[in-house]
Design a protein around this motif. Structure first.
Motif, PDB file in Angstrom:
ATOM      1  N   UNK B  59       0.869  -1.178   0.000  1.00 36.90           N
ATOM      2  CA  UNK B  59       0.000   0.000   0.000  1.00 36.90           C
ATOM      3  C   UNK B  59       0.902   1.223   0.000  1.00 36.90           C
ATOM      4  N   UNK B  60       0.972   1.865  -1.153  1.00 34.72           N
ATOM      5  CA  UNK B  60       1.855   3.023  -1.274  1.00 34.72           C
ATOM      6  C   UNK B  60       3.301   2.622  -1.061  1.00 34.72           C
ATOM      7  N   UNK B  61       3.993   3.279  -0.133  1.00 31.39           N
ATOM      8  CA  UNK B  61       5.396   2.966   0.120  1.00 31.39           C
ATOM      9  C   UNK B  61       5.577   1.840   1.155  1.00 31.39           C
ATOM     10  N   UNK B  62       4.491   1.331   1.673  1.00 32.33           N
ATOM     11  CA  UNK B  62       4.555   0.315   2.729  1.00 32.33           C
ATOM     12  C   UNK B  62       4.220  -1.065   2.175  1.00 32.33           C
ATOM     13  N   UNK B  63       5.059  -2.053   2.503  1.00 32.39           N
ATOM     14  CA  UNK B  63       4.874  -3.419   2.036  1.00 32.39           C
ATOM     15  C   UNK B  63       5.010  -4.379   3.209  1.00 32.39           C
ATOM     16  N   UNK B  64       4.079  -5.319   3.301  1.00 33.07           N
ATOM     17  CA  UNK B  64       4.205  -6.423   4.251  1.00 33.07           C
ATOM     18  C   UNK B  64       4.623  -7.662   3.466  1.00 33.07           C
ATOM     19  N   UNK B  65       5.652  -8.347   3.963  1.00 28.86           N
ATOM     20  CA  UNK B  65       6.019  -9.660   3.453  1.00 28.86           C
ATOM     21  C   UNK B  65       5.666 -10.695   4.510  1.00 28.86           C
ATOM     22  N   UNK B  66       5.046 -11.783   4.078  1.00 32.59           N
ATOM     23  CA  UNK B  66       4.546 -12.772   5.031  1.00 32.59           C
ATOM     24  C   UNK B  66       5.075 -14.155   4.668  1.00 32.59           C
ATOM     25  N   UNK B  67       5.643 -14.851   5.646  1.00 32.10           N
ATOM     26  CA  UNK B  67       6.165 -16.202   5.454  1.00 32.10           C
ATOM     27  C   UNK B  67       5.454 -17.122   6.443  1.00 32.10           C
ATOM     28  N   UNK B  68       4.426 -17.799   5.950  1.00 32.48           N
ATOM     29  CA  UNK B  68       3.585 -18.607   6.836  1.00 32.48           C
ATOM     30  C   UNK B  68       4.354 -19.783   7.434  1.00 32.48           C
ATOM     31  N   UNK B  69       5.186 -20.438   6.651  1.00 32.68           N
ATOM     32  CA  UNK B  69       5.904 -21.621   7.140  1.00 32.68           C
ATOM     33  C   UNK B  69       6.887 -21.242   8.242  1.00 32.68           C
ATOM     34  N   UNK B  70       7.481 -20.058   8.131  1.00 28.57           N
ATOM     35  CA  UNK B  70       8.429 -19.601   9.152  1.00 28.57           C
ATOM     36  C   UNK B  70       7.743 -18.850  10.280  1.00 28.57           C
ATOM     37  N   UNK B  71       6.467 -18.582  10.135  1.00 29.04           N
ATOM     38  CA  UNK B  71       5.694 -17.802  11.112  1.00 29.04           C
ATOM     39  C   UNK B  71       6.355 -16.449  11.350  1.00 29.04           C
ATOM     40  N   UNK B  72       6.656 -15.782  10.250  1.00 27.28           N
ATOM     41  CA  UNK B  72       7.290 -14.471  10.321  1.00 27.28           C
ATOM     42  C   UNK B  72       6.641 -13.522   9.326  1.00 27.28           C
ATOM     43  N   UNK B  73       6.663 -12.245   9.658  1.00 28.97           N
ATOM     44  CA  UNK B  73       6.219 -11.229   8.712  1.00 28.97           C
ATOM     45  C   UNK B  73       7.002  -9.950   8.976  1.00 28.97           C
ATOM     46  N   UNK B  74       7.109  -9.142   7.942  1.00 33.74           N
ATOM     47  CA  UNK B  74       7.943  -7.958   8.057  1.00 33.74           C
ATOM     48  C   UNK B  74       7.317  -6.775   7.335  1.00 33.74           C
ATOM     49  N   UNK B  75       7.714  -5.584   7.776  1.00 33.35           N
ATOM     50  CA  UNK B  75       7.266  -4.329   7.173  1.00 33.35           C
ATOM     51  C   UNK B  75       8.464  -3.671   6.504  1.00 33.35           C
ATOM     52  N   UNK B  76       8.282  -3.290   5.236  1.00 29.17           N
ATOM     53  CA  UNK B  76       9.300  -2.558   4.493  1.00 29.17           C
ATOM     54  C   UNK B  76       8.730  -1.191   4.157  1.00 29.17           C
ATOM     55  N   UNK B  77       9.536  -0.155   4.339  1.00 29.55           N
ATOM     56  CA  UNK B  77       9.112   1.200   3.978  1.00 29.55           C
ATOM     57  C   UNK B  77      10.029   1.701   2.872  1.00 29.55           C
TER      58      UNK B  77
END
Lengths: 114, 111
Positions: B59-77
């Protein structure tokens, strides 16, 4: 369009005193929440309500009480304040216990117990 | 126990840089993963959210990456700006109730 309104913004209490933190929302949201925010600890859920007349405990309910007599209001009561209750308190609401809806937060009440 | 672990605690980047904030969760029943942005003296505000059935949301300059198998997610700006300086919280919930928050990341974007 006020959203979630919290009063007061700041308060200093003496140990053993009691007070009520007020929270009102004008979005007709059914679900309301009280969180406390401590430095480096994120937000911890104190109590929540899924509708008028229904309340339930969250992660850290000890020392607090709530009531929900109307859809709009969800006051948080502190009885016998303790220094451990020094924190910033946030009220939040959402319209559905469902998919894709985030919470709307108030601007917080900063409470110091001395 | 902390159900959502967030790192780093603080982050400083130059204007135009791409800060990345990481979160890990334990409960596989979580089905909603929002990020909140908080400015000093204000309550958290919903920034962007993702469900576990997709691996990325932008969404705009913000991105969520999601890794279900690793149970991790991250925010990139992307292309970060000084106005992005704030505290960012990741969170996780089941059915949008009983939201559990990470400890927060204080981001500073230097001009």
């Amino acid at each position: 369009n006020a959203g979630v309104t919290q009063t007061p913004k700041f308060r200093i209490l003496k140990i053993g005193q009691s007070m009520t933190l007020q929270c009102t929302q004008d979005m007709n949201h059914n679900y309301m929440y009280w969180y406390r925010q401590d430095p480096g600890m994120g937000l911890k859920l104190i109590y929540y309500s899924v509708g008028a007349g229904i309340t339930d405990k969250g992660e850290v309910p000890n020392g607090y009480n709530v009531s929900r007599s109307t859809t709009e209001d969800f006051p948080l009561r502190l009885e016998l304040a303790a220094p451990s209750q020094t924190s910033v308190y946030f009220c939040a609401s959402t319209n559905l216990r469902g998919r894709g809806h985030g919470y709307t937060f108030g601007s917080g009440t900063r409470l110091t117990v001395v | 126990q902390q159900q959502v672990k967030q790192s780093p605690q603080s982050l400083i980047v130059q204007k135009g840089g791409i800060p990345i904030i990481n979160c890990a969760y334990e409960n596989t029943a979580f089905d909603y993963f929002p990020w909140y942005q908080q400015f000093p003296g204000k309550g958290p505000a919903l920034l962007i959210a993702i469900r576990p059935d997709v691996s990325e949301k932008k969404e705009g300059r913000f991105t969520i990456s999601f890794n279900k198998s690793a149970k991790q997610f991250s925010l990139h700006i992307m292309d970060s700006q000084p106005g992005d300086s704030a505290t960012y919280f990741c969170a996780a919930s089941m059915n949008n109730n009983d939201m559990r928050f990470g400890a927060g990341t204080r981001l500073t974007v230097k001009p």
